[in-house]
Scaffold this motif. Structure first.
Motif, PDB file in Angstrom:
ATOM      1  N   ALA A  19       1.535  12.389  -9.281  1.00  0.00           N
ATOM      2  CA  ALA A  19       1.059  13.804  -8.781  1.00  0.00           C
ATOM      3  C   ALA A  19       2.045  15.065  -9.205  1.00  0.00           C
ATOM      4  O   ALA A  19       1.733  15.937  -9.702  1.00  0.00           O
ATOM      5  N   GLU A  20       3.276  14.392  -8.575  1.00  0.00           N
ATOM      6  CA  GLU A  20       4.201  15.533  -8.603  1.00  0.00           C
ATOM      7  C   GLU A  20       4.873  15.649 -10.022  1.00  0.00           C
ATOM      8  O   GLU A  20       5.065  16.961 -10.335  1.00  0.00           O
TER       9      GLU A  20
ATOM     10  N   LEU B  88       1.051   4.087  -2.894  1.00  0.00           N
ATOM     11  CA  LEU B  88       0.793   5.634  -2.501  1.00  0.00           C
ATOM     12  C   LEU B  88       1.808   6.338  -3.145  1.00  0.00           C
ATOM     13  O   LEU B  88       1.587   7.253  -3.524  1.00  0.00           O
ATOM     14  N   GLU B  89       2.795   5.704  -2.797  1.00  0.00           N
ATOM     15  CA  GLU B  89       4.185   6.603  -3.263  1.00  0.00           C
ATOM     16  C   GLU B  89       4.145   6.676  -4.869  1.00  0.00           C
ATOM     17  O   GLU B  89       4.578   7.760  -5.323  1.00  0.00           O
TER      18      GLU B  89
ATOM     19  N   ARG C  94       1.363   7.150  -6.744  1.00  0.00           N
ATOM     20  CA  ARG C  94       0.550   8.285  -6.778  1.00  0.00           C
ATOM     21  C   ARG C  94       1.279   9.785  -6.539  1.00  0.00           C
ATOM     22  O   ARG C  94       0.816  10.578  -7.118  1.00  0.00           O
ATOM     23  N   PHE C  95       1.919   9.631  -5.362  1.00  0.00           N
ATOM     24  CA  PHE C  95       2.679  11.167  -5.053  1.00  0.00           C
ATOM     25  C   PHE C  95       3.437  11.213  -6.001  1.00  0.00           C
ATOM     26  O   PHE C  95       3.614  12.469  -6.857  1.00  0.00           O
ATOM     27  N   ILE C  96       4.288  10.571  -6.696  1.00  0.00           N
ATOM     28  CA  ILE C  96       5.316  10.770  -7.759  1.00  0.00           C
ATOM     29  C   ILE C  96       4.444  11.120  -8.927  1.00  0.00           C
ATOM     30  O   ILE C  96       4.846  12.302  -9.496  1.00  0.00           O
TER      31      ILE C  96
ATOM     32  N   ARG D  75       2.739  17.906 -11.651  1.00  0.00           N
ATOM     33  CA  ARG D  75       2.860  19.502 -11.344  1.00  0.00           C
ATOM     34  C   ARG D  75       3.935  19.924 -11.960  1.00  0.00           C
ATOM     35  O   ARG D  75       4.127  21.270 -12.092  1.00  0.00           O
TER      36      ARG D  75
ATOM     37  N   GLU E 128       0.865  -1.253   0.026  1.00  0.00           N
ATOM     38  CA  GLU E 128      -0.054  -0.010   0.095  1.00  0.00           C
ATOM     39  C   GLU E 128       0.736   1.255  -0.122  1.00  0.00           C
ATOM     40  O   GLU E 128       0.535   2.269  -0.705  1.00  0.00           O
ATOM     41  N   PHE E 129       1.935   1.347   0.642  1.00  0.00           N
ATOM     42  CA  PHE E 129       2.870   2.472   0.920  1.00  0.00           C
ATOM     43  C   PHE E 129       3.441   2.651  -0.602  1.00  0.00           C
ATOM     44  O   PHE E 129       3.532   3.794  -1.128  1.00  0.00           O
TER      45      PHE E 129
END
Lengths: 356, 356
Positions: free
Chosen positions: A37-38, A30-31, A33-35, A41, A26-27
């Motif tokens: 999204a970033e 999630l990571e 997803r963060f990458i 951006r 899960e982590f």
């Protein structure tokens, strides 16, 4: 419960031997997803910032004559440690301009924003006694590679890859002592002839050259080998020879496609039994492409240039006028007092908080 | 032109004594545009990331028992250096949860994104032999203050300000040795009575306490005073006593309004003859509010928690399972081998490149 019991239960808790599988999975998702999204951006900010960088270039052109030498004289330690005495003299007198572009992002904000293009513009003719090039362009492509380990687990590698770029040194001026040329020769030979590059005569040539230079530098220098961040004595200009992992555009595209599909499925709750290994052994990866790397820290230097030196150049320039700064530093041998550099860094680094 | 001449012209160029006025003004305006663009992006990313942080909290709750002790055992050096032996024991056994929020940003993405809220959740009752608080909330507000120098130049200060937060220590357990209480007492007394805080009895009391603790620590410790990042021997819990500059919400709002108007006029090409001084002497600023600061590096620690430890917590947790990591480290005296910490940092820090 006494304080002592508290301590005991702390120790018990940290004896858990392995991260639970579901938590790790899960982590990891999630990571991702963060990458993602970033990275999105970064695509947007790349487009948003372009007019500002253009504006900055116009201002810099007013003080072109000493802008970059002042910036380099205030370079952060992570760059400064790669600039040798001779490099400083060459860059200080011959560098006219430097730009960094996230060149794979188009006007609509599409494309890989982590790929980087460095354009070094130099003085020419009599104003540059060192080499002929007016412009040296070094492109780094952000690429992905998926391999399988012997145990059938996935291994994903992501990072910057590049091709060696030749510098036409004037007679006796080659700061890389032939290494950069040898790296370019090998890359060109590989393009002409597919197959195992280790069998090419150019491979043998560069390997031998690296060995020679290393032992020559070892003799010159009584100090610990570890003081050298690059193969002994290599000039900053070795940066132009950096290659990194060997991953073609096609291969990377395929890997991204596979990864995107897998990511979407994982978001839907699908589990995979060939998940990436938790403890990626970086050395294994690097062994496969590092052995003829003339500038092993090329990726780190590229990122430091792109994320610190270049975007903060106008601040480093401003700092160069502050009382107590000493420009002669730029011509001193930085390697000998790396510790001082580290101390300086904390003082001279543009404050992060302004850009929280 | 020979190489020697090249060198000469380099030296001539770097002898320019001052940054040209127009260039300084234009870079300063450009930097404001960068900061404003980046602050807007931080507003947007704050809203975008909220669902991801919520998702992470859910995952963390599955391993709540040892999550934070593992994270803290892998804390980056910039945090670790503030965690003393005793702090590690208390945090390791009593900390249940930690959240960081950019709490001034509303659902629509409006508000100051640099303000930070830290919520520490602790075990209670017999499970926490140290203090009574179940929750300790520490808010930092990003504020601006504009003053005039004696020469009539503007001076703009921006940064995080906060109010001391009390911890209800159990008998004999106060790691700050009364300092945090004294800071809270002073802040409360100031609220009750306007005017010069230096005339309050609580001011004299805390000033005296700081002196006493400092000389006691000096005696305990033969080493150089500079080894201590905070007033000698201060616990990490001193962080809750940080205040920073004294700037009210009202004052900050006025300063922002003035600055916004000035920024708009500057974009239109207007020039001001009371521009901010180039060489801002930070010490002058700090003198005005630093003298009774029980945790002078509070702002740096807040930023390191908010930008590194907390967002990367799941990575530090993952790293804590890697072969070769030694958890007992967390209970060692970190101050004695700060150098080792620095070396460790470069290894254990989550790799930046994944988030270029």
């Amino acid at each position: 419960m006494s304080a002592e019991d508290g301590q005991k239960s702390l120790l018990e808790r940290i004896e858990m031997p392995e991260i639970p599988d579901d938590v790790a999975r899960e982590f990891s998702l999630l990571e991702q997803r963060f990458i993602r999204a970033e990275t999105d951006r970064l695509r947007r900010s790349t487009v948003e910032n372009r007019p500002l960088w253009e504006q900055r270039s116009k201002i810099i052109s007013k003080v072109q004559d000493d802008f970059w030498v002042r910036v380099l004289s205030n370079a952060p330690a992570e760059i400064d440690e790669y600039i040798q005495h001779a490099d400083a003299a060459v860059l200080g007198s011959a560098l006219k301009d430097l730009t960094v572009e996230r060149f794979e992002v188009d006007e609509k904000g599409q494309g890989e924003p982590r790929s980087l293009r460095f354009t070094f513009v130099f003085r020419t003719g009599d104003e540059n006694p060192f080499f002929e090039n007016e412009k040296v362009v070094k492109d780094f492509y952000w690429r992905k590679k998926i391999t399988k380990t012997p145990k059938g687990k996935r291994r994903t590698w992501e990072g910057l890859v590049s091709e060696p770029v030749r510098i036409n040194w004037k007679e006796g001026m080659d700061l890389t002592k032939g290494l950069l040329d040898a790296a370019c020769d090998l890359a060109e030979a590989e393009k002409k002839q597919a197959g195992d590059r280790k069998k090419l005569p150019e491979f043998e040539k560069i390997a031998k050259k690296m060995e020679e230079l290393e032992s020559a530098a070892m003799e010159d220098n009584e100090e610990d080998e570890e003081d050298f961040p690059t193969p002994a004595g290599t000039s900053f200009f070795g940066f132009f020879g950096y290659r990194g992992n060997v991953v073609s555009a096609e291969e990377s595209k395929e890997a991204n496609k596979e990864d995107d599909e897998r990511f979407e499925k994982a978001l839907q709750g699908e589990k995979f039994d060939d998940d990436d290994e938790e403890e990626e052994d970086e050395d294994d990866d690097e062994d496969s492409f590092d052995e003829i790397e003339i500038f092993p820290d090329g990726e780190d230097v590229a990122i430091a240039l792109a994320e610190d030196l270049w975007p903060n150049a106008h601040k480093y320039y401003g700092q160069s006028f502050e009382v107590g700064e000493d420009y002669s530093d730029f011509d001193e041998d930085e390697l000998e007092d790396e510790e001082d550099d580290e101390e300086e860094e904390s003082n001279s680094h543009p404050r992060k908080k302004a850009r929280v």
